[in-house]
Scaffold this active site. Structure first.
Site, PDB file in Angstrom:
ATOM      1  CB  CYS A   1       7.925  -7.193  -1.462  1.00 15.35           C
ATOM      2  SG  CYS A   1       7.040  -7.288   0.109  1.00 15.35           S
TER       3      CYS A   1
ATOM      4  CB  CYS B   1       5.358  -8.604   2.910  1.00 11.38           C
ATOM      5  SG  CYS B   1       4.988  -6.832   2.999  1.00 11.38           S
TER       6      CYS B   1
ATOM      7  CE  LYS C   1      10.236   1.483   2.479  1.00 11.19           C
ATOM      8  NZ  LYS C   1       9.697   0.283   1.952  1.00 11.19           N
TER       9      LYS C   1
ATOM     10  CE  LYS D   1       9.149  -1.894   4.230  1.00  9.70           C
ATOM     11  NZ  LYS D   1       8.806  -2.600   3.001  1.00  9.70           N
TER      12      LYS D   1
ATOM     13  CB  SER E   1       5.289   7.144  -0.884  1.00 11.20           C
ATOM     14  OG  SER E   1       4.908   6.398   0.262  1.00 11.20           O
TER      15      SER E   1
ATOM     16  CD  GLU F   1      16.105  -6.816  11.391  1.00  8.76           C
ATOM     17  OE1 GLU F   1      16.617  -7.234  10.344  1.00  8.76           O
ATOM     18  OE2 GLU F   1      15.002  -7.196  11.813  1.00  8.76           O
TER      19      GLU F   1
ATOM     20  NE  ARG G   1       1.701   0.184   3.353  1.00  6.27           N
ATOM     21  CZ  ARG G   1       1.785  -0.024   4.650  1.00  6.27           C
ATOM     22  NH1 ARG G   1       0.715   0.134   5.404  1.00  6.27           N
ATOM     23  NH2 ARG G   1       2.926  -0.383   5.194  1.00  6.27           N
TER      24      ARG G   1
ATOM     25  NE  ARG H   1       3.083  -3.554   4.364  1.00  2.68           N
ATOM     26  CZ  ARG H   1       2.149  -4.123   3.598  1.00  2.68           C
ATOM     27  NH1 ARG H   1       1.636  -5.279   3.919  1.00  2.68           N
ATOM     28  NH2 ARG H   1       1.715  -3.486   2.509  1.00  2.68           N
TER      29      ARG H   1
ATOM     30  CE1 TYR I   1       8.444   6.337  -5.333  1.00  2.81           C
ATOM     31  CE2 TYR I   1       8.836   7.157  -3.108  1.00  2.81           C
ATOM     32  CZ  TYR I   1       8.516   6.122  -3.963  1.00  2.81           C
ATOM     33  OH  TYR I   1       8.277   4.878  -3.458  1.00  2.81           O
TER      34      TYR I   1
ATOM     35  CB  CYS J   1       2.859  -6.180  -0.020  1.00 12.11           C
ATOM     36  SG  CYS J   1       3.963  -4.922  -0.652  1.00 12.11           S
TER      37      CYS J   1
HETATM   38  C1  PBG Z   1       7.049  -3.333   0.153  1.00  9.75           C
HETATM   39  C2  PBG Z   1       7.481  -1.929   0.035  1.00  9.75           C
HETATM   40  C3  PBG Z   1       6.854  -0.814   0.581  1.00  9.75           C
HETATM   41  C4  PBG Z   1       7.620   0.280   0.216  1.00  9.75           C
HETATM   42  C5  PBG Z   1       8.682  -0.194  -0.546  1.00  9.75           C
HETATM   43  N1  PBG Z   1       8.587  -1.567  -0.628  1.00  9.75           N
HETATM   44  C6  PBG Z   1       5.581  -0.694   1.314  1.00  9.75           C
HETATM   45  C7  PBG Z   1       5.366  -1.265   2.625  1.00  9.75           C
HETATM   46  O1  PBG Z   1       6.234  -1.844   3.261  1.00  9.75           O
HETATM   47  O2  PBG Z   1       4.227  -1.150   3.066  1.00  9.75           O
HETATM   48  C8  PBG Z   1       7.317   1.690   0.592  1.00  9.75           C
HETATM   49  C9  PBG Z   1       7.999   2.732  -0.229  1.00  9.75           C
HETATM   50  C10 PBG Z   1       7.428   4.080  -0.094  1.00  9.75           C
HETATM   51  O3  PBG Z   1       6.581   4.386   0.764  1.00  9.75           O
HETATM   52  O4  PBG Z   1       7.836   4.925  -0.910  1.00  9.75           O
HETATM   53  N2  PBG Z   1       7.059  -3.970  -1.081  1.00  9.75           N
END
Ligand code: PBG
Length: 342
Positions: A129, A139, A263, A210, A289, A248, A220, A232, A328, A131
């Site tokens: 990605c 992204c 996700k 996603k 996260s 998808e 972030r 996004r 995590y 971002c």
């Molecule tokens: C984008 C990406 C994100 C996450 C994984 N890959 C962030 C987003 O889409 O804003 C989020 C993972 C997480 O929150 O643990 N590269």
């Protein structure tokens, strides 16, 4: 004499028979957690000896490549088999197009080369990605002003760049590349790019489903990837739609995705179940996260038993249909399992 009241009642199964002892419960448990089914995400920063705490994610650190290797060695010793690498770059290395993502000397490639140099038997998965690398935090490179009134990501230009990023990672030693940008056609673009460069054995784990989710907030911070304007929602999915998830994921499988992912995790257990029933590809869940931070924060406040909540959440992903979980909690859960379940 039979009790007239009892005999007039319909026979009720005695569900509690199989709950009477720990041994009986073990015997009929349908899911047993296994560290080999956890993927450990790591945030990589340049330098040496760096281990910087992430404020919103207790026990998670940004690591320099040498520290990441130590972390992976420790995880392997605990039974974990796979890691997911994210590159984090300083603000002064970011630009409009995210060029640092394509630098073969960046932290992700450096860590992959170290891993391969040491012959560590870990499945190295890399996030694909832009971002973390663009100055605006979106992204991919931007196109014109979208209908929401701000500039949006250029889909097809981003796909081409993702293919180049994938080839860099494959060359440095990635086993699996994981595109997370939700660009249409990204899987076939990456597959074609990898194959043309001779990396026919590099697998693709697609972030197929996603959603644009508030649960990515702490990530972030960890990755320095908050968008500087807008959001996004013009590329990530709308979480009010369920049926689109199957479309998808099926499209990604048709384009050559080897593994598909859903996700965030806990808010999307229904989709894990949908995909498990409709598709045969290996299926992953990402416990993101915000999900991690919620359990950690509640536990730190004494509002719930963090260890029990962690293990229960991991079982839930498997029960919903996931084959493995990106989390995590990977190391903490592996250690908790070694100590025995409650
Ligand atoms: C984008 C990406 C994100 C996450 C994984 N890959 C962030 C987003 O889409 O804003 C989020 C993972 C997480 O929150 O643990 N590269």
């Amino acid at each position: 004499m039979t009790d007239p009241l009892r005999s007039s009642l319909p026979a009720s199964p005695r569900f509690r028979r199989l709950r009477r002892s720990a041994a009986l419960r073990e015997l009929v448990a349908e899911i047993r957690l296994d560290p080999a089914r956890f993927v450990l995400p790591l945030f990589l920063v340049p330098g040496r000896g760096q281990r910087l705490p992430v404020a919103s994610m207790p026990c998670v650190f940004q690591l320099s490549p040498d520290e990441a290797i130590r972390e992976i060695e420790a995880a392997l010793a605990e039974g974990i088999c796979a890691c997911l690498l994210f590159g984090v770059v300083p603000a002064d290395q970011k630009d409009e197009r995210g060029n640092a993502a394509l630098d073969p000397e960046n932290v992700v490639c450096e860590t992959l080369r170290l891993l391969r140099g040491k012959n560590l038997p870990v499945v190295a998965i890399t996030d694909l990605c832009f971002c973390e690398y663009t100055s605006h935090g979106h992204c991919g490179p931007l196109a014109g002003i979208g209908r929401d009134g701000f500039r949006t990501v250029d889909n097809d230009a981003t796909v081409g760049l993702l293919a180049r990023q994938a080839v860099n990672h494959a060359r440095a030693g990635a086993d699996v590349v994981a595109p997370s940008g939700m660009m249409d056609g990204m899987v076939s673009g990456i597959r074609a790019g990898l194959d043309a460069a001779g990396f026919t054995d590099t697998a693709i784990l697609s972030y197929a489903v996603k959603y644009a989710s508030a649960f990515y907030g702490p990530f972030r911070d960890a990755a320095g990837s908050a968008p500087s304007f807008g959001d996004r929602r013009s590329y990530q999915m709308d979480f009010r739609r369920r049926r689109e998830a199957v479309a998808e994921a099926a499209a990604d499988v048709a384009q050559g995705a080897d593994i598909i992912m859903v996700k965030p995790g806990m808010p999307c257990l229904d989709l894990l179940r949908d995909l498990r029933e409709r598709l045969d590809a290996p299926l992953a869940a990402y416990q993101v996260s915000g999900e991690y931070a919620m359990i950690k924060a509640a536990s730190a406040n004494g509002w719930l038993d963090g260890r029990a909540a962690m293990l229960e959440s991991l079982v839930a992903f498997h029960r919903a249909g996931a084959d493995f979980v990106l989390t995590y909690f990977a190391r903490e859960a592996a250690r908790a399992l070694r100590e025995g379940e409650p």
